[in-house]
Design an enzyme around this catalytic site. Structure first.
Site, short mmCIF file in Angstrom:
data_model
loop_
_atom_site.label_atom_id
_atom_site.label_comp_id
_atom_site.label_asym_id
_atom_site.label_seq_id
_atom_site.Cartn_x
_atom_site.Cartn_y
_atom_site.Cartn_z
N GLY A 98 32.26 20.30 52.96
CA GLY A 98 33.34 21.29 52.96
C GLY A 98 34.57 20.66 52.36
NE ARG A 118 37.06 19.12 67.40
CZ ARG A 118 38.14 18.99 66.63
NH1 ARG A 118 38.37 17.87 65.96
NH2 ARG A 118 39.01 19.98 66.52
CG HIS A 154 41.36 13.52 67.78
ND1 HIS A 154 40.54 14.35 68.49
CD2 HIS A 154 41.57 14.16 66.61
CE1 HIS A 154 40.28 15.45 67.80
NE2 HIS A 154 40.90 15.35 66.64
CD GLU A 164 38.89 12.99 71.19
OE1 GLU A 164 39.92 13.65 71.03
OE2 GLU A 164 38.02 12.88 70.33
CB ILE A 192 37.47 17.11 55.42
CG1 ILE A 192 38.63 17.95 55.96
CG2 ILE A 192 37.70 15.63 55.73
CD1 ILE A 192 38.81 17.94 57.47
CB THR A 216 37.41 11.53 60.70
OG1 THR A 216 36.70 12.04 59.57
CG2 THR A 216 37.73 10.08 60.48
C1 DGY Z 1 41.69 19.40 63.99
O1 DGY Z 1 42.59 19.97 63.39
O2 DGY Z 1 40.72 20.00 64.43
C2 DGY Z 1 41.83 17.94 64.15
O3 DGY Z 1 40.86 17.39 64.94
C3 DGY Z 1 43.21 17.58 64.66
O4 DGY Z 1 43.36 17.79 65.98
#
Ligand code: DGY
Length: 322
Positions: free
Chosen positions: A158, A241, A289, A270, A160, A239
């Site tokens: 996607g 979840r 996070h 977390e 990112i 990075t």
């Molecule tokens: C999101 O935007 O989902 C990131 O994890 C930042 O909290």
């Protein structure tokens, strides 16, 4: 819009965004314990027309059943796994989120974790602060892994994932990826990426980076079976979840040297628990996070979160809706 709608904001936003919101709505800003305790959320949401929330605020069925007036939930995040989307939609509640503006920041942090994990930057920082530099003086006492020339396997192509691919190319890495569906050949060519099966990705990557949303299909996607398929010299970067990785099995894989290291920004729980074994492993880099946490990005996220909420309350189309 008349100053008539009640809006609960669970955490402070950028000042200009909050000012903008206050011009148009009655704002109830939660200033106590963060994240807002569930009992408090349930109590406060009763008369609210809008909710601005964060990924740590669990907006589940129980909360929504108490939100009889709620028309919109605007989350300060790209992820929305903390919201019971199906139930919210049944209640005809609109949902806004903040993609795009955090793509670069999250991709930057991903690259940061790759460099840190492979070149052992944080570990070196600990060595210096613990006054142990003289113990690693030999030419081979403290070697890392070079990033250039390595193959990165991106799971999830996607926004990112694509930005990580671009940046990885810039560092001289080969990029392979797996996605539910391959992206178009034109974009593949532009990004210099190659689609492979999941198995091929696990077997051939030196670094695996996760960029899929969390849902029931991605729960514990990375588990002991997968770690066994990965190269012993490989690294896992997460990075996205925390619950996409079976953390207990990751710790075992790291301790048994089934994989070489990991760079993480997200965790199954977390903030991380005090006794989490990850804290004891030197071959793991831990970030709290902070993928989207830059001044530039957080300001834009604040603006979009407020804008989404106001647009929904005005009965207009949201900038970004789930
Ligand atoms: C999101 O935007 O989902 C990131 O994890 C930042 O909290």
């Amino acid at each position: 819009m008349k100053k008539y709608f009640n809006v609960l904001v669970t955490r402070r936003l950028h000042k200009s965004a909050l000012d903008n919101l206050e011009k148009k709505c009655n704002v109830f800003l939660h200033t106590g314990k963060i994240p807002i305790p569930k009992k408090s959320l349930i109590n406060k949401i009763k008369n609210m027309d809008g909710l601005i929330c964060h990924p740590y605020d669990l907006v589940d069925k129980e909360v929504l059943e108490n939100a009889k007036n709620l028309k919109v939930i605007s989350t300060f995040s790209v992820g929305f796994d903390h919201i019971d989307i199906d139930f919210a939609k049944l209640q005809k509640i609109k949902i806004g989120y903040t993609p795009e503006v955090l793509t670069n920041a999250t991709a930057e942090l991903t690259i940061g974790l790759i460099l840190d994990t492979l070149r052992r930057i944080s570990e070196g920082d600990r060595i210096i602060r613990n006054k142990k530099w003289n113990q690693i003086f030999g030419a081979y006492d403290y070697t890392g892994t070079e990033v250039s020339g390595k193959t990165i396997g991106i799971i999830g192509m996607g926004r990112i994932g694509r930005e990580v691919a671009k940046k990885a190319n810039g560092l001289g890495m080969n990029v392979i990826y797996h996605n539910r569906k391959p992206i178009s050949k034109k974009i593949e060519k532009m990004l210099r990426v190659k689609y492979v099966s999941e198995n091929m990705l696990y077997k051939n990557s030196d670094i695996i980076s996760l960029h899929v949303p969390y849902n029931k299909d991605t729960h514990h996607l990375m588990n002991s079976k997968i770690f066994k398929k990965m190269k012993k010299t490989s690294f896992l970067i997460n990075t996205s979840r925390g619950k996409i990785v079976n953390e207990k099995q990751l710790v075992t894989a790291l301790m048994k040297k089934e994989i070489q290291g990991a760079g993480m920004d997200v965790y199954e729980s977390e903030p991380i628990q005090k006794n989490n074994p990850l804290l004891k492993l030197e071959n793991v880099v831990l970030a709290p996070h902070v993928g989207s946490s830059t001044n530039e990005t957080r300001e834009k996220m604040s603006d979009i979160t407020v804008e989404n909420l106001i647009l929904a309350l005005e009965g207009k189309k949201l900038l970004y809706s789930v």
